[in-house]
Design an enzyme around this catalytic site. Structure first.
Site, PDB file in Angstrom:
ATOM      1  CG  ASN A 113      -2.327   0.074   1.108  1.00 33.06           C
ATOM      2  OD1 ASN A 113      -2.624  -0.036  -0.347  1.00 33.06           O
ATOM      3  ND2 ASN A 113      -3.178   0.245   2.027  1.00 33.06           N
ATOM      4  CB  THR A 163      16.463 -16.314 -26.957  1.00 34.74           C
ATOM      5  OG1 THR A 163      16.927 -16.263 -25.805  1.00 34.74           O
ATOM      6  CG2 THR A 163      14.780 -16.286 -27.003  1.00 34.74           C
ATOM      7  CE  LYS A 165      15.648 -13.546 -29.799  1.00 34.60           C
ATOM      8  NZ  LYS A 165      14.934 -12.932 -28.516  1.00 34.60           N
ATOM      9  CE  LYS A 191      14.571 -17.190 -22.289  1.00 34.26           C
ATOM     10  NZ  LYS A 191      13.660 -16.508 -22.992  1.00 34.26           N
ATOM     11  CD  GLU A 194      11.195 -12.455 -23.477  1.00 33.67           C
ATOM     12  OE1 GLU A 194      11.278 -11.164 -23.714  1.00 33.67           O
ATOM     13  OE2 GLU A 194      11.832 -13.286 -23.645  1.00 33.67           O
ATOM     14  CG  HIS A 284      12.334 -13.997 -19.508  1.00 40.31           C
ATOM     15  ND1 HIS A 284      11.811 -12.924 -19.661  1.00 40.31           N
ATOM     16  CD2 HIS A 284      13.398 -13.990 -20.453  1.00 40.31           C
ATOM     17  CE1 HIS A 284      12.355 -11.923 -20.484  1.00 40.31           C
ATOM     18  NE2 HIS A 284      13.352 -12.682 -21.052  1.00 40.31           N
ATOM     19  CG  HIS A 317      16.762 -13.994 -18.373  1.00 38.18           C
ATOM     20  ND1 HIS A 317      17.198 -13.641 -19.529  1.00 38.18           N
ATOM     21  CD2 HIS A 317      16.137 -15.191 -18.175  1.00 38.18           C
ATOM     22  CE1 HIS A 317      16.799 -14.900 -20.224  1.00 38.18           C
ATOM     23  NE2 HIS A 317      16.173 -15.739 -19.548  1.00 38.18           N
ATOM     24  CB  SER A 369      20.145 -13.212 -21.861  1.00 34.99           C
ATOM     25  OG  SER A 369      19.311 -13.396 -22.869  1.00 34.99           O
TER      26      SER A 369
END
EC number: 4.1.1.39
Length: 459
Positions: A113, A163, A165, A191, A194, A284, A317, A369
């Site tokens: 809070n 990772t 791609k 990997k 994410e 991640h 990470h 990374s």
């Protein structure tokens, strides 16, 4: 007199500079920026009160409990050197305020809070001291560093990852193909990005299947144990668990979770499942910058890292250090050690506000990374040491001859750096030379060096 109604003054009880902290207290260091005209003591007490037993007015039910036993106390305030109107407020919380084994409850209490408080212009949680009595209520990482090395049979060097791609848009079959190429070339892990969960162009079950096939094929050809971080993150805990179960049925070694977007409750459930079923868990930190990027407001990543070690994860990470400012190197290494070591001394130059004793909670491997390539290898080996995972996404897939040669280049560069270090050479000074020598007998590495040569190699 009994009970006196009315708005109360925080001075009364929450700022106690003579308080001696207990071994069982949870200690917090907050960076406060009070509103103009608000004295730091007033702000400090407000933080302690609002994050523990306080409310804005006296309530008659206060008389039914011992506030002294349950209240947070601001026990020290110091100005921040070089900053105007910033203070570090130290707050001690009695252990009984927190549910055992719940990172979720710990955060709800400490940062729930108080960050919207009117008396404060900004507030940042810089560090937490978790007492051993509370640490012991958590399972922590499913396996930890040593068990992971034993499972993978890989010793004496950092692990290599990549990772896949483009992160979105590949079909499951082509995705699996990219995984196979990288693992075949010499990486230990590939990997899921994410954001890869279960989208229309690639449903999770298809991806899991093709990636498992890629892993087994690469293992058979290389004689090394391979893994692919299968992202089990999902919209519900039940669905997440279903994915983890399927991964276990396929016999793969590791799954993955986005712990901040997925939430600590889901993450802790998954970590428990992973330990019970022998799966490693890669974490991640998507969304972390939303929380930790501002210097004067939010939560520092070292706190999120500590929380992850309690909630559970075998990799996380943690930034790359390379090519950043010198100061960030010490700060990053500070929380990298908080992830890996059993006992970490207080050291303000590394951003560590409290001595932390993890007792026997397993450690977490830091993952470097993002934007790294072969020329960074000496620096990364030097900075992170053996207990780390170095992840090259574009730095593998963008090698001019394809994924497998890109993977070869990274593995050769890593082995060259580790060997040079073991021979006693200085990676900081001779890094470029070591890579150049290695590229003479590895055409794959030579090709990769050529592509990234104009990118600066800076410590």
């Amino acid at each position: 007199a009994g009970f006196k109604a009315g708005v109360k003054d925080y001075k009364l009880t929450y700022y106690t500079p003579d308080y001696k902290t207990k071994d069982t207290d949870i200690l917090a260091a907050f960076r406060m920026t009070p509103q103009p005209g608000v004295p730091p003591e007033e702000a400090g007490r407000a933080v302690a009160a609002e994050s523990s037993t306080g409310t804005w007015t006296t309530v008659w039910t206060d008389g039914l409990t011992s506030l002294d036993r349950y209240k947070g106390r601001c026990y020290h305030i110091e100005p921040v050197a070089g900053e105007e109107n910033q203070y570090i407020a130290y707050v001690a919380y009695p252990l009984d305020l927190f549910e055992e084994g719940s990172v979720t409850n710990m955060f709800t209490s400490i940062v729930g809070n108080v960050f919207g408080f009117k008396a404060l212009r900004a507030l940042r949680l810089e560090d937490l001291r978790i007492p051993p009595a509370y640490v012991k209520t958590f399972q922590g990482p499913p396996h930890g560093i040593q068990v992971e090395r034993d499972k993978l049979n890989k010793y004496g060097r950092p692990l290599l990852g990549c990772t896949i791609k483009p992160k979105l848009g590949l079909s499951a079959k082509n995705y699996g193909r990219a995984v196979y190429e990288c693992l075949r070339g010499g990486l230990d892990f590939t990997k899921d990005d994410e954001n890869v969960n279960s989208q229309p162009f690639m449903r999770w079950r298809d991806r899991f299947l093709f990636c498992a096939e890629a892993i087994y094929k690469a293992q058979a050809e290389t004689g090394e144990i391979k893994g692919h971080y299968l992202n089990a993150t999902a919209g519900t805990c039940e669905e997440m668990n279903k994915r983890a179960v399927f991964a276990r049925e396929l016999g793969v070694p590791i799954v993955m979770h986005d712990y901040l977007t997925g939430g600590f409750t889901a993450n802790t459930s998954l970590a428990h499942y992973c330990r019970d079923n022998g799966l490693l868990l890669h974490i991640h930190r998507a969304m972390h910058a939303v929380i930790d990027r501002q210097k004067n407001h939010g939560i520092h990543f070292r706190v999120l890292a500590k929380a992850l070690r309690m909630s559970g994860g075998d990799h996380i990470h943690s930034g790359t250090v390379v090519g950043k400012l010198e100061g960030e190197r010490e700060i990053t290494l500070g929380f990298v050690d908080l992830l890996r070591d059993d006992f970490i001394e207080k050291d303000r130059t590394r951003g560590i506000y409290f001595t932390q004793d993890w007792v026997s909670l397993p450690g977490v491997l830091p993952v470097a990374s993002g934007g790294i390539h072969v020329w960074h290898m000496p620096a990364l080996t030097e900075i992170f040491g053996d207990d780390s995972v170095l992840q090259f996404g574009g730095g593998t897939l963008x090698x001019p001859w394809g994924n497998a040669p890109g993977a070869v280049a990274n593995r050769v560069a890593l082995e060259a750096c580790v060997q040079a270090r073991n021979e006693g050479r200085d990676l900081a000074r001779e890094g470029n030379e070591i890579i150049r020598e290695a590229s003479k007998w590895s055409p794959e590495l030579a090709a990769a060096c050529e592509v990234w040569k104009e990118i600066k190699f800076e410590f």
